[in-house]
Design a protein around this motif. Structure first.
Motif, PDB file in Angstrom:
ATOM      1  N   MET A  54     -35.683  32.348  14.724  1.00  0.00           N
ATOM      2  CA  MET A  54     -36.190  31.587  13.574  1.00  0.00           C
ATOM      3  C   MET A  54     -36.100  32.452  12.306  1.00  0.00           C
ATOM      4  O   MET A  54     -36.460  33.609  12.312  1.00  0.00           O
ATOM      5  CB  MET A  54     -37.659  31.206  13.804  1.00  0.00           C
TER       6      MET A  54
ATOM      7  N   PRO B 163     -37.155  33.955   8.859  1.00  0.00           N
ATOM      8  CA  PRO B 163     -38.514  34.242   8.362  1.00  0.00           C
ATOM      9  C   PRO B 163     -39.009  33.219   7.351  1.00  0.00           C
ATOM     10  O   PRO B 163     -40.188  32.935   7.288  1.00  0.00           O
ATOM     11  CB  PRO B 163     -38.367  35.622   7.721  1.00  0.00           C
TER      12      PRO B 163
ATOM     13  N   ALA C 153     -40.993  30.462   8.831  1.00  0.00           N
ATOM     14  CA  ALA C 153     -42.200  30.801   9.603  1.00  0.00           C
ATOM     15  C   ALA C 153     -43.489  30.181   9.036  1.00  0.00           C
ATOM     16  O   ALA C 153     -44.293  29.617   9.791  1.00  0.00           O
ATOM     17  CB  ALA C 153     -42.346  32.312   9.713  1.00  0.00           C
TER      18      ALA C 153
ATOM     19  N   PHE D  39     -43.864  26.699  10.065  1.00  0.00           N
ATOM     20  CA  PHE D  39     -44.149  26.612  11.494  1.00  0.00           C
ATOM     21  C   PHE D  39     -45.652  26.750  11.747  1.00  0.00           C
ATOM     22  O   PHE D  39     -46.262  25.976  12.488  1.00  0.00           O
ATOM     23  CB  PHE D  39     -43.367  27.722  12.213  1.00  0.00           C
ATOM     24  N   PHE D  40     -46.251  27.738  11.057  1.00  0.00           N
ATOM     25  CA  PHE D  40     -47.682  27.960  11.278  1.00  0.00           C
ATOM     26  C   PHE D  40     -48.555  26.895  10.613  1.00  0.00           C
ATOM     27  O   PHE D  40     -49.659  26.618  11.050  1.00  0.00           O
ATOM     28  CB  PHE D  40     -48.076  29.359  10.775  1.00  0.00           C
TER      29      PHE D  40
ATOM     30  N   MET E 276     -61.086  -8.565  17.589  1.00  0.00           N
ATOM     31  CA  MET E 276     -60.584  -7.223  17.864  1.00  0.00           C
ATOM     32  C   MET E 276     -59.209  -6.981  17.245  1.00  0.00           C
ATOM     33  O   MET E 276     -58.941  -5.956  16.676  1.00  0.00           O
ATOM     34  CB  MET E 276     -60.508  -6.997  19.378  1.00  0.00           C
ATOM     35  N   ARG E 277     -58.317  -7.934  17.367  1.00  0.00           N
ATOM     36  CA  ARG E 277     -56.959  -7.666  16.887  1.00  0.00           C
ATOM     37  C   ARG E 277     -56.357  -8.823  16.105  1.00  0.00           C
ATOM     38  O   ARG E 277     -55.170  -8.862  15.863  1.00  0.00           O
ATOM     39  CB  ARG E 277     -56.054  -7.343  18.087  1.00  0.00           C
ATOM     40  N   HIS E 278     -57.172  -9.786  15.711  1.00  0.00           N
ATOM     41  CA  HIS E 278     -56.661 -10.979  15.055  1.00  0.00           C
ATOM     42  C   HIS E 278     -56.580 -10.736  13.553  1.00  0.00           C
ATOM     43  O   HIS E 278     -57.590 -10.677  12.880  1.00  0.00           O
ATOM     44  CB  HIS E 278     -57.606 -12.147  15.361  1.00  0.00           C
TER      45      HIS E 278
ATOM     46  N   THR F 163     -54.794 -11.755   9.739  1.00  0.00           N
ATOM     47  CA  THR F 163     -54.042 -12.736   8.962  1.00  0.00           C
ATOM     48  C   THR F 163     -53.828 -12.172   7.567  1.00  0.00           C
ATOM     49  O   THR F 163     -54.789 -11.728   6.931  1.00  0.00           O
ATOM     50  CB  THR F 163     -54.853 -14.054   8.828  1.00  0.00           C
TER      51      THR F 163
ATOM     52  N   TYR G  55     -70.286  -0.761   6.000  1.00  0.00           N
ATOM     53  CA  TYR G  55     -70.578  -0.647   7.441  1.00  0.00           C
ATOM     54  C   TYR G  55     -70.885  -2.019   8.039  1.00  0.00           C
ATOM     55  O   TYR G  55     -70.424  -2.371   9.122  1.00  0.00           O
ATOM     56  CB  TYR G  55     -71.763   0.292   7.637  1.00  0.00           C
TER      57      TYR G  55
ATOM     58  N   GLY H 266     -67.701  -3.939   8.313  1.00  0.00           N
ATOM     59  CA  GLY H 266     -66.753  -3.324   9.242  1.00  0.00           C
ATOM     60  C   GLY H 266     -67.230  -3.352  10.677  1.00  0.00           C
ATOM     61  O   GLY H 266     -66.494  -3.767  11.578  1.00  0.00           O
ATOM     62  N   PHE H 267     -68.484  -2.940  10.884  1.00  0.00           N
ATOM     63  CA  PHE H 267     -68.934  -2.728  12.261  1.00  0.00           C
ATOM     64  C   PHE H 267     -69.899  -3.782  12.791  1.00  0.00           C
ATOM     65  O   PHE H 267     -70.121  -3.847  13.993  1.00  0.00           O
ATOM     66  CB  PHE H 267     -69.544  -1.332  12.405  1.00  0.00           C
TER      67      PHE H 267
ATOM     68  N   LEU I 124     -62.728  -6.051   9.315  1.00  0.00           N
ATOM     69  CA  LEU I 124     -62.245  -4.739   8.880  1.00  0.00           C
ATOM     70  C   LEU I 124     -61.439  -4.822   7.589  1.00  0.00           C
ATOM     71  O   LEU I 124     -61.387  -3.870   6.819  1.00  0.00           O
ATOM     72  CB  LEU I 124     -61.421  -4.091   9.994  1.00  0.00           C
TER      73      LEU I 124
END
Lengths: 283, 454
Positions: free
Chosen positions: A1, A3, A6, A9-10, A40-42, A44, A243, A246-247, A252
């Motif tokens: 590699m 230099p 490097a 990479f880190f 859950m997944r609907h 539009t 919240y 969302g929950f 969502l």
């Protein structure tokens, strides 16, 4: 590699995690804010309908007002208290300084939920310590006009000691020569405070104001446990409102819209503050 | 790689080794059940019972976890499709949000057929299956019945010469308990209150509404919270708080309410079985002074109880071994000895009628002056009202809080508050009809009947 590759990479693990857990959700939440999500997944696609709905939703404006009230209340009350404590505790002649510093700082070590429970007991109308001391039966958490001041006071207790530490650090970094010069010029205590201490603390004040405002706009745990947003919606904050959609309502898309509205508001306020304090201005 | 030495190589090797371990967890978890509970009392109960199940099923391991905000985390796991436990308990006020969207999106295993095959459907108090049922399919087993009684201060009633037997209806209650609510010190409010009703939270109103035959939605999904039953119930509720001043408005179930009981300010509470356990725990000094009586009826000869709260256990559809999970459900929720033990520790009445014959439910209760609380509660349990699960439940329940607050505090009349609530829920159902299957609004079908008749 070679230099020169490097460092990349880190650094790669950080960028990988940052990308997956921050950048992707951030952009996906923009997409999500243009959808109506039920179940859950609907999903539009609804375009800007969520924004239109948000602007027409009276509860959004209530939550925004309550949050702004808390932020401004915190700013106007908490920062003078924090600075005052820092000035008192920077006095070398004060005995037991370190004990006081630790005492005032310690609330920030306690979880917000626990603080809310404590203040729930303190604010109780009949049996709370606050009313016992005052000698009145003030309905702190039942009166819509008093609940936000009650939250601001709890916020002051929680955060003033934390911000005090920043001011203490700032005070310690002010050069002694400036005070000596002021004394030679015949400046009194108040004049020294206004013309030496405050200007020298400007970067610290800017930092504390900006971070406090951001933190205040993200207020959640204290009202969530202490008041559940009540009475009525008198202490509903923006994040609680987010919240809830969302929950609790599993909408969502609308929650993402609230989240972005909050982000834009915080962004605009922060930019105004940065410009006001001249944070990035040279010298 | 000259000046870096072997560092990149070592990092690369570590990554290659760690990656498969993290991503492809090799351990076989088909004999391990992860079980999430949200309450310490439940955690303690199962902790004590799990070793026996593991001993009877060699190789099986139950990982019981007490999770704070477990409903949020469970929901997130369902939304993302990973991370859910095999089993989870869900509280009744949170259950609505798990039943939004199409049937395929429900994160719990449909256990209707298992209940039929095992043949114990009729053993349950039927109204307690309803909150976890949709379109006639059952997704969880009930933990409890939570029948409600009126807990009252026997000594205060004796002092005022009130015969509990003379209180049959709510009108009787108003008439008989008025002498208790006198203003002796002249501060403009009663010194003592025969009842505690919250002016800020909807729980007490909700249980009275159910007792009166009302609810939020009817069996066809229609909004009924503004009907005559609901309005008259809320009017009576406000009357007790404001005009009669027989109910103290400032508490719900907070710690201060127990202080008010200790001081003798609160002389009566609407108490489900679990709440009696809480009163006993937090106000031990009033042992022998409380008694329980059936709730006064709305009309003579009608229902003398209601229900408040509840929990279900469900197998999630991410469970690796649903059969094993179901075996544990039966063990934890249907074993007679486990249910008797639960009553000993929590005073919670199980929803299985055969369990009520256990002697523990016939023991005198010293805290209630020797009354046979278990017997009284199990006699009332079959008559608890039911209500219909609805995809809009969470939103409607949130709006109910506001309506009760507005009515109880004189901001709107009961009629206005409930009409406003109903209009908002109807508008929500009209504006966000995304919960559709094939374009039509999906409504819960009539479920198991709302209350049992013996």
């Amino acid at each position: 590699m070679k230099p020169r590759y490097a460092p990349y990479f880190f650094l790669a693990p950080f960028f990988l995690l940052f990308g997956v857990f921050m950048v992707y959700p951030l952009f996906d939440s923009i997409r999500l804010s243009t959808y109506s999500v039920r179940g859950m997944r609907h999903q539009t696609f609804v375009g800007f309908e969520n924004i239109e709905r948000l602007l027409a939703d009276p509860l959004f404006w209530t939550a925004l007002w309550n949050t702004a009230y808390f932020a401004l209340g915190s700013l106007l009350l908490q920062l003078p208290v924090a600075l005052g404590l820092a000035l008192l505790l920077s006095n070398a002649r004060l005995k037991g300084r370190n004990l006081f510093r630790l005492s005032f700082f310690s609330p920030v070590l306690i979880s917000g939920v626990f603080i809310a429970v404590i203040f729930y007991l303190l604010y109780d109308r009949r049996y709370g310590l606050v009313n016992k001391v005052l000698g009145f039966e003030i309905p702190w958490l039942q009166d819509p006009d008093l609940v936000m001041p009650a939250l601001v006071l709890a916020g002051v207790w929680r955060w003033a000691g934390f911000n005090m530490v920043y001011f203490l650090a700032g005070l310690q970094s002010i050069r002694r020569e400036l005070y000596e010069a002021a004394a030679v010029d015949g400046a009194g205590t108040w004049q020294t405070f206004i013309h030496v201490t405050i200007p020298a603390l400007r970067p610290v004040i800017a930092f504390v104001v900006i971070t406090s405002m951001i933190g205040s706009f993200q207020l959640f745990d204290l009202p969530y446990v202490l008041t559940e947003g009540g009475p009525g919606n008198a202490s509903m904050t923006m994040v609680m409102y987010l919240y809830k959609h969302g929950f609790e309502f599993i909408n969502l898309g609308y929650a993402a819209t609230i989240g972005w509205a909050l982000a834009v508001i915080i962004g605009v306020i922060s930019i105004i503050q940065v410009r006001f304090f001249g944070v990035f201005r040279e010298n | 790689m000259n000046h870096l030495g072997k560092a990149p190589l070592i990092f690369g090797l570590l990554f290659l080794l760690a990656f498969p371990v993290i991503v492809f967890r090799g351990d076989d978890r088909s004999n391990t059940l992860e079980f999430w509970v949200f309450h310490q009392i439940h955690y303690d109960e199962y902790s004590a019972r799990i070793p026996a199940f593991e001993a009877a099923n060699p190789g099986v391991r139950i990982e019981l976890r007490l999770i704070s905000k477990s409903h949020d985390k469970l929901l997130a796991a369902f939304l993302s499709g990973v991370g859910a436990p095999d089993l989870a308990e869900v509280e009744i006020s949170s259950v609505g949000r798990f039943f939004k969207g199409s049937k395929e999106e429900i994160g719990f295993v449909d256990v209707t057929d298992r209940i039929e095959v095992d043949g114990f459907r009729d053993e349950f108090v039927q109204a307690r299956l309803a909150p976890w049922s949709l379109d006639g399919r059952v997704y969880g087993l009930p933990h409890d019945v939570h029948p409600v009684v009126l807990l009252y201060r026997h000594d205060a009633y004796e002092e005022a010469r009130i015969e509990p037997e003379s209180i049959v209806t709510w009108d009787d209650f108003v008439r008989e308990t008025r002498p208790l609510a006198r203003d002796g010190d002249g501060d403009g409010r009663p010194d003592r209150y025969p009842l505690l009703l919250s002016a800020h939270k909807p729980g007490h109103f909700w249980l009275l509404l159910l007792q009166n035959g009302g609810g939020m939605f009817d069996e066809h999904g229609g909004v009924i919270i503004d009907n005559e039953i609901a309005v008259s119930t809320l009017e009576f509720y406000c009357r007790l708080l404001n005009e009669e001043r027989l109910a103290i408005p400032e508490f719900s179930q907070d710690p201060a309410s127990f202080a008010a009981m200790k001081e003798g300010v609160v002389l009566g509470v609407l108490a489900p079985d679990w709440y009696i356990g809480a009163v006993r725990r937090f106000v031990p000094e009033l042992a022998g002074k409380w008694r329980a009586m059936p709730l006064p009826a709305w009309r003579e000869g009608e229902r003398r109880t209601s229900t408040w709260g509840g929990t279900m256990i469900a197998v999630t559809n991410q469970a690796e071994n649903p059969d094993l999970a179901w075996e544990f459900v039966k063990y934890a929720y249907m074993d007679d000895e486990a249910l008797a033990n639960r009553y000993r520790k929590t005073y919670i009445i199980p929803p299985i009628r055969s369990a009520w014959s256990n002697p523990v439910f016939s023991e005198p209760d010293p805290y209630l002056g020797g009354q046979f609380l278990g017997k009284n509660l199990t006699e009332l349990a079959p008559d608890i009202p039911g209500f219909y699960l609805n995809p809009y439940w969470a939103e409607a329940n949130d709006l109910l809080r506001q309506a009760v607050y507005e009515a109880a505090n004189g901001i709107r009349t009961p009629t206005e508050a409930l009409s406003n609530l109903a209009e908002q829920v109807r508008a929500l159902m009209k504006d966000t009809p995304a919960m559709t299957e094939g374009g039509a609004l999906r409504l819960p079908s009539p479920q198991i009947e709302t209350s049992e008749t013996e």
